[in-house]
Design a protein around this motif. Sequence first.
Motif, PDB file in Angstrom:
ATOM      1  N   ARG A   1      -7.500  12.461  15.420  1.00  0.00           N
ATOM      2  CA  ARG A   1      -6.198  12.051  14.878  1.00  0.00           C
ATOM      3  C   ARG A   1      -6.373  10.844  13.977  1.00  0.00           C
ATOM      4  NH1 ARG A   1      -2.430   8.091  16.131  1.00  0.00           N
ATOM      5  NH2 ARG A   1      -3.632   7.388  17.943  1.00  0.00           N
ATOM      6  N   ASP A   2      -5.833  10.954  12.758  1.00  0.00           N
ATOM      7  CA  ASP A   2      -5.730   9.770  11.911  1.00  0.00           C
ATOM      8  C   ASP A   2      -4.255   9.472  11.683  1.00  0.00           C
ATOM      9  OD1 ASP A   2      -4.805  11.479   9.941  1.00  0.00           O
ATOM     10  OD2 ASP A   2      -6.450  11.127   8.537  1.00  0.00           O
ATOM     11  N   GLU A   3      -3.943   8.613  10.733  1.00  0.00           N
ATOM     12  CA  GLU A   3      -2.555   8.205  10.553  1.00  0.00           C
ATOM     13  C   GLU A   3      -1.690   9.282   9.917  1.00  0.00           C
ATOM     14  OE1 GLU A   3      -4.862   6.690   6.946  1.00  0.00           O
ATOM     15  OE2 GLU A   3      -5.179   7.080   9.083  1.00  0.00           O
TER      16      GLU A   3
ATOM     17  N   LEU B   1      -4.050   3.018  12.487  1.00  0.00           N
ATOM     18  CA  LEU B   1      -3.374   4.014  13.314  1.00  0.00           C
ATOM     19  C   LEU B   1      -2.143   3.427  13.993  1.00  0.00           C
ATOM     20  CD1 LEU B   1      -6.417   5.763  15.049  1.00  0.00           C
ATOM     21  CD2 LEU B   1      -5.018   6.655  13.193  1.00  0.00           C
ATOM     22  N   ALA B   2      -2.265   2.194  14.501  1.00  0.00           N
ATOM     23  CA  ALA B   2      -1.147   1.565  15.208  1.00  0.00           C
ATOM     24  C   ALA B   2       0.030   1.326  14.276  1.00  0.00           C
ATOM     25  CB  ALA B   2      -1.607   0.249  15.837  1.00  0.00           C
ATOM     26  N   GLU B   3      -0.249   0.849  13.065  1.00  0.00           N
ATOM     27  CA  GLU B   3       0.829   0.598  12.106  1.00  0.00           C
ATOM     28  C   GLU B   3       1.537   1.893  11.723  1.00  0.00           C
ATOM     29  OE1 GLU B   3      -0.957  -1.418   8.861  1.00  0.00           O
ATOM     30  OE2 GLU B   3      -1.289  -3.294   9.959  1.00  0.00           O
TER      31      GLU B   3
ATOM     32  N   LEU C   1       2.903  11.917  17.928  1.00  0.00           N
ATOM     33  CA  LEU C   1       1.947  11.268  17.041  1.00  0.00           C
ATOM     34  C   LEU C   1       0.651  10.911  17.753  1.00  0.00           C
ATOM     35  CD1 LEU C   1       4.475   8.934  15.195  1.00  0.00           C
ATOM     36  CD2 LEU C   1       3.391  10.994  14.269  1.00  0.00           C
ATOM     37  N   GLU C   2       0.724  10.679  19.055  1.00  0.00           N
ATOM     38  CA  GLU C   2      -0.474  10.343  19.826  1.00  0.00           C
ATOM     39  C   GLU C   2      -1.182  11.577  20.372  1.00  0.00           C
ATOM     40  OE1 GLU C   2       1.123   7.794  22.856  1.00  0.00           O
ATOM     41  OE2 GLU C   2       0.655   5.973  21.734  1.00  0.00           O
TER      42      GLU C   2
END
Length: 718
Positions: free
Chosen positions: A258-260, A321-323, A362-363
Amino acid sequence: MGSCLICGVSVDGRICDSHQEDVVFDFRGNSPQQLVSNRFYRGTVDGYAEFGVFIDLAPGVTGLLHRSELDRRLDSLDWEPGDDVFVQVKGVRDNGNIDLAWSIRQTEREFRGVLVQDGETDRDPDASERDTDDSADHDSADHDPTTGDHEDDESPTEASADAVAEDATAEDATASDSDEEQAAETDTDETEQAAGDEAAIDEETERDDDGSAESESDDQRERVGVETLADSVGDEVRLEGEVVSVRQTGGPTIFEIRDETGVVDAAAFVEAGVRAYPDVEVGDTVRLDGEVESRRGEIQVETEALAVLEGEDATTVSHRLAEALTSKARPEGLQPLGGDEAVAELGEGLLDAAEAVRRAVLESRPIVVRHPATADGYVAGAAVERAVLPLIRDEHAKSDAEYHYFTRRPLEDPVYGMDAATNDATRMLQDRDRHDEKLPLFLLVGTGSTVESEDGLGLLSVYGADTVVVDAAVADPEARESVDTLVSPELASVDENLSTTALVASMASAINDDVRDELVHLPAVSYWENAPDRYVDLARDAGYDVERVAELREAIALEAYYQSYQDKRELIADLLFEDGGDLVAHVSEQFREKLETEIDTATENVVTEAVGGVEFAVLDTDKYTHRFDFPPTSLLLDDLHRRHENGDAFATIGIGTDELYVRTSTDVSIRDVAARAAETAPAADIDTAGLREGKIEFLSGERDAVEDAVVAAVAEQF
C-alpha cells in the motif's frame, strides 16, 4: 520396470516418489481408494456448497475442496460447473470421502508432465488423450508469477515436459536411452536455473550501508504511485509503501503493498511454495522494483527486488502515508438526509464513525459489519455496504477485494453476545495467523450499545480490535467503555423517533458522498409506522411512493428471516437498489400471505384480561404460532399489537417456553419490568435479552409465575 519421466531413475511405473507432485494425473479409476494422496489430479467442477466446491475426478468419484483450503474467498472463485480444474488429493477417508486441496497451478502446461492413472496403474496418455489446444501457449506474455506461465521464452521445466511428451509417443527401441538423455538435460537445466536463481536473489537482497537494495537502476528509477500502474503494464517501476499482507501460495509469495494512492499485489518467486524475502513482514516500510503485469484483468507487479527501508528513507515514506491517510480519511462534513436535526445533533459522532470506516479502507484493514436480522438492521447494513464497496474497488487492484475486505454478518440474536463475538474472534485470529491479515474494524449498527453486549465487545477489546457502534437505542455506560466510537441518541440528549437506518444512511453518505442519491429512500423503508414526513418525502422524490416503500420493507423483512445469518449481498442489493418492481412485488406478496395466515390464527387465540386498569392481550406463542417458519415471533407481535391496540392503556404479551415479549401503547422500561418481575418470581431467573425487542428470558419451569409477574409489573409502569 520403467523410468521416471522427470529424472529418469528406474521405477515401477512412470514417476518416482520424489516427483509425484510435479505431474498431473487424469484419473480413470472407479474407486476413491485408488487415489494417491498428495498427487495432483484433473477434475471437473460439479457444484458449490456453503462450505466448499465439489470436484468430479472420475464418474462416481467426487471430492470436496473445502473453503478453508482456498487461497481466496469461496464467493470470489470464478469456477463454473463443468469447468476443468486442477486439485490435489489430501487424503481419502475410510467412508470414501475425498479431501481435496487447492492447486496454484490451474493449467496443464504448468506441470512437468501428464500421466493417466488407470485404477492403480500409471501410464502415458494416448495420443488421443493429449491436450492439443496450442492456444494456451499464447494467452499471456512472458512469465506469470502466480502460475509459472511463459510465452516467448521456453523455461527449463517446459523444455523437460515437451521432451517427455515426445519420448512418450516415440515408437522405437531407443526409448530408454532417450529417457536417460532427457534426465541428464533436465538435471543440467535445473542446476543452471538454480544457480541463476541464487545469483539473482543474492543480487536483489544485497544491501548497502543505509539498508536499501543494490540495483543497477537504483538511481535511475523514479517512484510511481499504485494508482498509475494500469497505464504502466510492461514497464519496470519502483514502488514505496507499507506491506499490508503476505500470502504464501503453492507458487510465489504475494506481498500486498500500500502506498498513498492505492494497494497492489506484488509476486516474488524463489521456487514453488518457498517464502521469498523471509525477513519482510507485515507493517514493514519497503521499496520494491518490478515489472507491471496484467493477469486475468488484474494488475500486479512481478518483483525484481524488495528491500525493507530504514532510517530517513523509512521515515519519509511513513510520513507520506500518514499524511495521505489523514487527509483522505476524515469526511469534509455531515449533511443529514432530509435535514434531520436529530441526526445533525449526532454529527460529530457520525463523522468519527465515518472516518474510522474510511481509514480502515485506506489501511487495507478488513471491515466486518454486524447488524440485527431485521428489516431496519438489513437496510442499515446495506447502506454502509453501498458506500464502502466502491471505495474498496478504487483502493485495491484486485477484482475480488470487495469480498475480501468487507463482510456483513447479520445477527440471529438481537444483541452482540459471546456466541457472535467468539465466531468473529476465531475468524479474525485465523486470518491473522494464516494470512498475515490485519485485525478488522468491527462496525455494529443497531446493536452493541447496551449492557447485554458487554461480554461480546469485551472479547474483541482483549485482542485490540477496533469497534464502532451506531445505534438508535439509548446506550448504557458499560457499552461506552467497551468500544472505540459510539453513536447513540442518549449521548447528545436527543429524544427523537430515530431508526438505526436514519442514522446510518446519513453516516454512509459521509463515507462516500457519490452514493448519497442512492441512499435517500432507505430511512423511510426502515420505519414500520410513523415514519417522519421528511423521510417519506425524500423517498417519494426519489421515485418511491408510500406503497412502494411498504413493499420494500416487507420484502427485506421476509428475506432477513430466511438464513438470517447470511448477508445475501446480491439479493438485498437487487431489492433495495436495482429492482424495477417485479422482484420486490413478488417477495412482498409472500410476506403478506404468510403474515396474514399467522395473524388470523393468533387473533383467534389471544386471551384478554384487565389488570390495574390496563387491558392485556396475551398469546401463547408455543401453541399458536409456527415457531420455525415466517414470521418470527417478534415481528408477529409487532403487527398484532398495532392492529389490536385499544386506547392508551393497552399491552400485548407473547409468551413461549422460556421467553416473553412485551408490547405497550406507552413507553415502558423493559429492564424495570424484568427487575420487578424477578422480585415477584425469584426462582425464575428472569433477565432481559433485548431492549429494542422487548424480550425477557426465564426458566421454563416457572412459566406461569413469570406470566403473572410480568403482567403485574407492566401494569405498574402505566
